[in-house]
Enzyme design. Structure first.
Site, mmCIF file in Angstrom:
data_model
loop_
_atom_site.group_PDB
_atom_site.id
_atom_site.type_symbol
_atom_site.label_atom_id
_atom_site.label_comp_id
_atom_site.label_asym_id
_atom_site.label_seq_id
_atom_site.Cartn_x
_atom_site.Cartn_y
_atom_site.Cartn_z
ATOM 1 N N ARG A 196 0.841 -1.209 0.000
ATOM 2 C CA ARG A 196 0.000 0.000 0.000
ATOM 3 C C ARG A 196 0.871 1.251 0.000
ATOM 4 N NH1 ARG A 196 -1.943 1.592 4.477
ATOM 5 N NH2 ARG A 196 -2.524 -0.447 5.289
ATOM 6 N N TYR A 245 -17.356 14.786 -16.760
ATOM 7 C CA TYR A 245 -17.771 13.410 -16.513
ATOM 8 C C TYR A 245 -18.769 13.388 -15.340
ATOM 9 C CZ TYR A 245 -17.608 8.682 -14.729
ATOM 10 O OH TYR A 245 -17.972 7.456 -14.248
ATOM 11 N N LYS A 257 -8.856 4.716 -19.561
ATOM 12 C CA LYS A 257 -9.185 5.140 -20.925
ATOM 13 C C LYS A 257 -7.941 5.062 -21.828
ATOM 14 C CE LYS A 257 -13.292 5.834 -19.231
ATOM 15 N NZ LYS A 257 -13.207 6.018 -17.817
HETATM 16 N N1 PLP Z 1 -12.688 11.527 -15.939
HETATM 17 C C1 PLP Z 1 -13.268 11.320 -17.131
HETATM 18 C C2 PLP Z 1 -13.191 12.381 -18.182
HETATM 19 C C3 PLP Z 1 -13.958 10.131 -17.382
HETATM 20 O O1 PLP Z 1 -14.545 9.934 -18.565
HETATM 21 C C4 PLP Z 1 -14.032 9.152 -16.346
HETATM 22 C C5 PLP Z 1 -14.765 7.880 -16.558
HETATM 23 O O2 PLP Z 1 -15.452 7.711 -17.532
HETATM 24 C C6 PLP Z 1 -13.415 9.413 -15.119
HETATM 25 C C7 PLP Z 1 -12.740 10.601 -14.954
HETATM 26 C C8 PLP Z 1 -13.484 8.428 -13.992
HETATM 27 O O3 PLP Z 1 -12.587 7.392 -14.205
HETATM 28 P P1 PLP Z 1 -12.771 5.876 -13.659
HETATM 29 O O4 PLP Z 1 -13.981 5.326 -14.366
HETATM 30 O O5 PLP Z 1 -11.491 5.224 -14.036
HETATM 31 O O6 PLP Z 1 -12.990 5.970 -12.200
#
Ligand code: PLP
Length: 384
Positions: A51, A104, A202
């Site tokens: 961790r 998001y 992503k």
């Molecule tokens: N930021 C953006 C622009 C996203 O599209 C996403 C998820 O789709 C996130 C943050 C959150 O990421 P995670 O799904 O890996 O927690």
């Protein structure tokens, strides 16, 4: 930080030195939760418990820091875990966070449903309107200006350098969610931002097989606070996930070039189609953020969205009518995905100022042969 090597070279080599124990060219996955101590408190390489530190995670943290031209990389179990650590490191009860009106949905949910009840004030603004930003910052209590550009899902473009100046003048930390562009196309720290966050799920991972998050900063104090939360709250990235992400990143540069080329071709195809009312892609000259995007991005990326004629029912028919574009949450993988944000990625912001119109369809354009993608869209659009 000034790079001594090019981006693609850093993507392949930063943090990726061959294993000193065996000479393995690819650093191994240190799939271990703990490390031997030769005497109490006497660790062999400084590692004690996974961790607080694991070599595979640290290799990824160094790799991503080098790509964003920051000095500290900090890896988490998801993009939202990374965002949570950044926000909790910077905000105290009574502080204000200002964020764009197209982000998001999960980012807004984190702020609205978790941090607001702890006393953080959340203000949503149109980040592309400098006077709206100035008046939001005028109160003087903003500690975080949260920028997502290109934004999810409407592909709005915010001027990172101008927002960094405005945020700093108001005493705020400027955070950029760089998930959509990836460091291959945009490096916010070089434009004045203090902190970059990523959903590594992503483009960084790039193959839709990993959930992860990254934070990069060159601010030692902020890095120490975020690293402490990584250790003390424990939302760390696991070794296997870290290793898969390092592997994905090695092809980030070429992937982003192909994602961008395919998306540009599809944006033109859709812009000329009678069923489409509007294409939201910063690479199109008609996009309101085109000039800023051309200045602060190296290419325009693989994400785009459209507003369709015929409202929600036409949008749903399009989202459910493709064969090669797979209907799924997420984005940034080698395969093309299609999504209906108002009921999928952004369902949590329904009824808020961030609600996504129900006639919008989002595309994550993959790196397949573009002619096959275009044929798939043609057949789906013909059935609207
Ligand atoms: N930021 C953006 C622009 C996203 O599209 C996403 C998820 O789709 C996130 C943050 C959150 O990421 P995670 O799904 O890996 O927690």
């Amino acid at each position: 930080m000034t790079p001594t090597q090019g981006f693609a070279t850093r993507a392949i080599h930063a943090g990726q030195a061959p294993d000193p124990a065996t000479g393995a060219v690819i650093p191994p996955i240190y799939q271990t939760s703990t490390f031997v101590q030769d005497a109490v408190g006497s660790m062999r390489s400084g590692y004690e418990y996974a961790r607080s530190g694991n070599p595979t995670r640290i290799a990824l943290e160094q790799q991503v820091a080098a790509l964003e031209l920051g000095t500290h990389g900090i890896a988490f179990a998801s993009g939202l875990a990374a965002e949570d650590a950044v926000l909790r490191a910077l905000l105290h009860p009574g502080d204000r966070v200002v964020l764009g009106n197209d982000v998001y949905g999960g980012t807004h949910r984190l702020l609205d449903r978790i941090l607001r009840p702890w006393g953080v004030r959340v203000q949503v603004v149109e980040l592309t309107d400098p006077s709206a930003v100035d008046s939001a910052l005028a109160a003087g209590d903003t500690r975080v200006l949260w920028v997502e550009t290109p934004s999810n899902p409407l592909m709005k473009i915010s001027d990172i350098a101008a927002l960094a100046r405005a945020g700093h003048a108001a005493g705020a930390h400027v955070v950029v969610d760089n998930t959509f562009a990836s460091p291959a196309l945009q490096q916010p720290l070089t434009l004045g931002a203090d902190i970059v966050v990523h959903s590594a799920t992503k483009y960084l991972g790039g193959h839709s097989d990993v959930l992860g998050g990254l934070v990069v900063t060159s601010d030692d104090t902020v890095a120490e606070q975020i690293r402490f939360l990584q250790f003390a709250a424990g939302g760390v990235l696991a070794p296997m996930e870290a290793w898969l992400t390092t592997r994905g990143i090695k092809t980030l540069d070429v992937r982003m070039q192909r994602h961008s080329a395919n998306a540009a071709a599809i944006a033109l195809q859709l812009a000329g189609h009678p069923a489409i009312a509007r294409v939201h892609y910063p690479g199109l000259a008609a996009h309101p953020g085109h000039e800023i995007a051309a200045r602060q991005m190296h290419a325009f990326g693989g994400m785009l969205s459209v507003t369709v004629h015929g409202g929600a029912s036409a949008a749903l028919r399009l989202a459910e009518g493709t064969r090669l574009f797979t209907l799924a949450e997420s984005l940034g993988g080698v395969e093309s995905l299609i999504g209906y944000p108002s009921e999928m990625t952004h369902a949590s912001v329904k009824g808020t100022p961030l609600a996504v119109p129900d006639d919008v369809v989002r595309f994550s354009v993959g790196i397949e042969d573009v002619a096959d993608l275009q044929a798939d869209l043609d057949q789906a659009l013909a059935r609207l």
